[in-house]
Design an enzyme around this catalytic site. Structure first.
Site, PDB file in Angstrom:
ATOM      1  N   CYS A  53      14.485 -23.010  -1.879  1.00 31.55           N
ATOM      2  CA  CYS A  53      14.397 -22.248  -0.626  1.00 31.55           C
ATOM      3  C   CYS A  53      13.289 -21.208  -0.553  1.00 31.55           C
ATOM      4  O   CYS A  53      12.586 -21.131   0.456  1.00 31.55           O
ATOM      5  CB  CYS A  53      15.730 -21.546  -0.375  1.00 31.55           C
ATOM      6  SG  CYS A  53      17.047 -22.714  -0.120  1.00 31.55           S
TER       7      CYS A  53
ATOM      8  N   PHE B 218      23.659 -19.613   4.287  1.00 31.54           N
ATOM      9  CA  PHE B 218      23.290 -18.576   3.307  1.00 31.54           C
ATOM     10  C   PHE B 218      23.913 -18.838   1.942  1.00 31.54           C
ATOM     11  O   PHE B 218      24.070 -17.929   1.140  1.00 31.54           O
ATOM     12  CB  PHE B 218      23.691 -17.181   3.806  1.00 31.54           C
ATOM     13  CG  PHE B 218      22.866 -16.704   4.977  1.00 31.54           C
ATOM     14  CD1 PHE B 218      21.530 -16.371   4.808  1.00 31.54           C
ATOM     15  CD2 PHE B 218      23.419 -16.601   6.241  1.00 31.54           C
ATOM     16  CE1 PHE B 218      20.750 -15.938   5.879  1.00 31.54           C
ATOM     17  CE2 PHE B 218      22.660 -16.167   7.329  1.00 31.54           C
ATOM     18  CZ  PHE B 218      21.324 -15.838   7.148  1.00 31.54           C
TER      19      PHE B 218
ATOM     20  N   ALA C  34      13.451 -14.643   7.181  1.00 32.97           N
ATOM     21  CA  ALA C  34      13.173 -13.259   6.752  1.00 32.97           C
ATOM     22  C   ALA C  34      14.075 -12.874   5.579  1.00 32.97           C
ATOM     23  O   ALA C  34      13.629 -12.215   4.635  1.00 32.97           O
ATOM     24  CB  ALA C  34      13.372 -12.295   7.917  1.00 32.97           C
TER      25      ALA C  34
HETATM   26  N1  NAD Z   1      20.348 -23.722  -2.484  1.00 33.69           N
HETATM   27  C1  NAD Z   1      20.601 -24.246  -1.313  1.00 33.69           C
HETATM   28  O1  NAD Z   1      20.919 -25.408  -1.224  1.00 33.69           O
HETATM   29  C2  NAD Z   1      20.495 -23.407  -0.052  1.00 33.69           C
HETATM   30  C3  NAD Z   1      20.740 -24.022   1.180  1.00 33.69           C
HETATM   31  C4  NAD Z   1      20.584 -23.267   2.309  1.00 33.69           C
HETATM   32  C5  NAD Z   1      20.225 -21.948   2.220  1.00 33.69           C
HETATM   33  N2  NAD Z   1      20.006 -21.350   1.010  1.00 33.69           N
HETATM   34  C6  NAD Z   1      19.580 -19.947   0.990  1.00 33.69           C
HETATM   35  O2  NAD Z   1      18.537 -19.781   0.073  1.00 33.69           O
HETATM   36  C7  NAD Z   1      18.806 -18.644  -0.783  1.00 33.69           C
HETATM   37  C8  NAD Z   1      18.404 -18.991  -2.180  1.00 33.69           C
HETATM   38  O3  NAD Z   1      19.364 -19.857  -2.724  1.00 33.69           O
HETATM   39  P1  NAD Z   1      19.264 -20.447  -4.186  1.00 33.69           P
HETATM   40  O4  NAD Z   1      20.276 -21.494  -4.300  1.00 33.69           O
HETATM   41  O5  NAD Z   1      17.841 -20.787  -4.431  1.00 33.69           O
HETATM   42  O6  NAD Z   1      19.775 -19.306  -5.194  1.00 33.69           O
HETATM   43  P2  NAD Z   1      19.499 -17.778  -5.600  1.00 33.69           P
HETATM   44  O7  NAD Z   1      19.290 -16.922  -4.436  1.00 33.69           O
HETATM   45  O8  NAD Z   1      20.613 -17.422  -6.501  1.00 33.69           O
HETATM   46  O9  NAD Z   1      18.191 -17.906  -6.515  1.00 33.69           O
HETATM   47  C9  NAD Z   1      16.868 -17.943  -6.018  1.00 33.69           C
HETATM   48  C10 NAD Z   1      15.924 -17.371  -7.066  1.00 33.69           C
HETATM   49  O10 NAD Z   1      16.155 -15.986  -7.251  1.00 33.69           O
HETATM   50  C11 NAD Z   1      16.324 -15.679  -8.615  1.00 33.69           C
HETATM   51  N3  NAD Z   1      17.346 -14.646  -8.763  1.00 33.69           N
HETATM   52  C12 NAD Z   1      18.679 -14.786  -8.637  1.00 33.69           C
HETATM   53  N4  NAD Z   1      19.299 -13.613  -8.859  1.00 33.69           N
HETATM   54  C13 NAD Z   1      18.328 -12.716  -9.147  1.00 33.69           C
HETATM   55  C14 NAD Z   1      18.327 -11.332  -9.493  1.00 33.69           C
HETATM   56  N5  NAD Z   1      19.462 -10.639  -9.557  1.00 33.69           N
HETATM   57  N6  NAD Z   1      17.145 -10.715  -9.733  1.00 33.69           N
HETATM   58  C15 NAD Z   1      15.981 -11.415  -9.650  1.00 33.69           C
HETATM   59  N7  NAD Z   1      15.920 -12.734  -9.337  1.00 33.69           N
HETATM   60  C16 NAD Z   1      17.081 -13.368  -9.085  1.00 33.69           C
HETATM   61  C17 NAD Z   1      16.784 -16.956  -9.273  1.00 33.69           C
HETATM   62  O11 NAD Z   1      16.363 -16.996 -10.617  1.00 33.69           O
HETATM   63  C18 NAD Z   1      16.079 -17.999  -8.444  1.00 33.69           C
HETATM   64  O12 NAD Z   1      14.814 -18.261  -8.984  1.00 33.69           O
HETATM   65  C19 NAD Z   1      20.281 -18.338  -0.634  1.00 33.69           C
HETATM   66  O13 NAD Z   1      20.484 -16.965  -0.666  1.00 33.69           O
HETATM   67  C20 NAD Z   1      20.629 -18.930   0.698  1.00 33.69           C
HETATM   68  O14 NAD Z   1      20.513 -17.926   1.661  1.00 33.69           O
HETATM   69  C21 NAD Z   1      20.150 -22.075  -0.121  1.00 33.69           C
END
Ligand code: NAD
Length: 368
Positions: free
Chosen positions: A166, A52, A112
């Site tokens: 993701c 996560f 989910a």
């Molecule tokens: N990045 C990885 O390598 C990775 C690896 C395994 C699992 N994950 C999972 O995937 C999820 C997504 O990770 P991520 O690294 O893409 O980052 P993240 O969750 O910070 O960002 C994903 C998207 O959401 C948007 N976002 C962030 N904060 C926001 C807000 N307050 N309001 C509206 N939009 C918002 C961002 O602009 C981005 O486009 C994580 O929560 C994690 O559970 C990520």
């Protein structure tokens, strides 16, 4: 391949932990491969322990997770393997934050969770379109909605769209699973979350063209930010790729600046077969800058596509002085001080809010 290698090399009793986001039932496939290749005296338990961590906050997420999810086979051996992994996490994570489930539940919970987060972004972005059409302000709506403790205030920032490695992948994974399970209504529901994201990016790009007197052909636009979010150089599924491609398709000249993304990466993203069938034309239309003040020279507009903190600290008066007039700012991340920009003479547009025409005319000194 990885499972086969483990089966080949392992000795004694082993626990295999599946951490990366995988299609639901991947643990089952891994178990099948392992058991088909098991040698005498070797046994395996496969656990699902989804990741996560979000980019930019990975260490913080690891040290202080909201929850740790461990899924295992529902058997005495499965329970024993879950207990072993729980013991490792217990060194720094309190027991009440460790959730143990069946393997399937764990795998599906991961998909989910990301689907729900993406859905929140698409929900507020859908509302942002209504705000622009009605004169409401999406930030005010998000604050009011988020104050309901059942809804909560996090992840309600309207923007040009979500990106990253993701969300899109996990949503499409969920859609695929639902289709395979003959649940077309469920598949359509989650498909709509990604469709709304695409709509938001296109809507923003079209608004730029519309505001620039219905054509950007031959006009120079300074693009601030190319990463999918701040504090990372990652461009996977970045909304910037799609907005820029739309503008390039319309003939705009783009001066792109991002504090962290490599020039090569920007060129690669914008010339890939997924977004253009004419990479040579795109190469001629893009210039990548290492200084934002150089990028705005003779530009008709500034387009903000990533929420980098440094963008809020620039001397916009200085930038305006070297830009073509009327000069526009399109803030796709809602991070700039819009009233201040209007005051110094920028025509300012942002997501989920329309500034009144009078304010714009007054700010540019026109008689009304
Ligand atoms: N990045 C990885 O390598 C990775 C690896 C395994 C699992 N994950 C999972 O995937 C999820 C997504 O990770 P991520 O690294 O893409 O980052 P993240 O969750 O910070 O960002 C994903 C998207 O959401 C948007 N976002 C962030 N904060 C926001 C807000 N307050 N309001 C509206 N939009 C918002 C961002 O602009 C981005 O486009 C994580 O929560 C994690 O559970 C990520």
């Amino acid at each position: 391949m990885c499972a086969r290698k483990i089966a080949e090399e392992a000795e004694g009793n082993k626990i295999v932990v599946e951490k990366s986001t995988v299609p639901v039932r991947a643990a089952e496939s891994i178990t099948h491969i392992l058991s088909a290749n098991t040698r005498h005296g070797v046994s395996f338990q496969v656990l699902s322990n989804p990741e996560f961590l979000a980019e930019g906050t990975a260490i913080e997420n690891l040290l202080n997770p909201d929850r740790v999810l461990i899924g295992g086979e529902e058997s005495a051996e499965g329970d024993e393997a879950v207990a072993q992994l729980t013991w490792i996490y217990n060194h720094w994570v309190p027991s009440e934050r460790i959730i143990t489930t069946s393997t399937w539940s764990s795998e599906l919970s991961k998909l989910a969770s990301n689907a729900f987060l993406a859905q929140r972004v698409s929900s507020i972005n859908a509302i942002s379109a209504v705000c622009e059409a009605t004169g409401a302000d999406v930030s005010q709506v998000a604050t009011a909605v988020g104050r309901d403790s059942r809804i909560g205030s996090k992840f309600l920032q309207a923007s040009v769209g979500f990106g990253g490695s993701c969300f899109q992948k996990d949503l499409l994974n969920l859609v695929y699973i639902a289709e395979c399970l003959n649940l077309p209504e469920v598949a359509m529901y989650w498909q709509q979350v990604t469709d709304m994201n695409e709509y938001q990016r296109t809507r923003f790009a079209k608004r730029i063209v519309e505001c620039l007197f219905n054509t950007v052909s031959g006009k120079t636009l300074a693009v601030f930010g190319f990463a999918f979010k701040k504090n990372t150089g990652d461009t996977r599924e970045s909304p910037a790729i799609y907005v820029c491609s739309h503008l390039l398709e319309e003939g705009a000249q783009l001066n792109i600046y991002d504090p962290k993304v490599e020039c090569k990466q920007i060129e690669l993203d914008l010339t890939s077969a997924a977004v253009t069938d004419n990479p040579d034309r795109v190469r001629k239309l893009i210039d990548i800058y290492t200084d934002p003040y150089d990028a705005v020279k003779d530009a008709h507009a500034i387009v903000v596509l990533t929420e980098w903190d440094e963008f809020t600290g620039y001397d916009y008066k200085k930038m305006l002085s070297v830009m073509k007039k009327p000069a526009f700012v399109f803030d796709g991340r809602k991070i700039l001080d819009h009233q201040a920009l209007i005051k110094i003479g920028f025509h300012t547009e942002t997501i989920g809010k329309r500034f009144s025409r009078n304010t714009l005319l007054r700010s540019s000194g026109a008689d009304i």
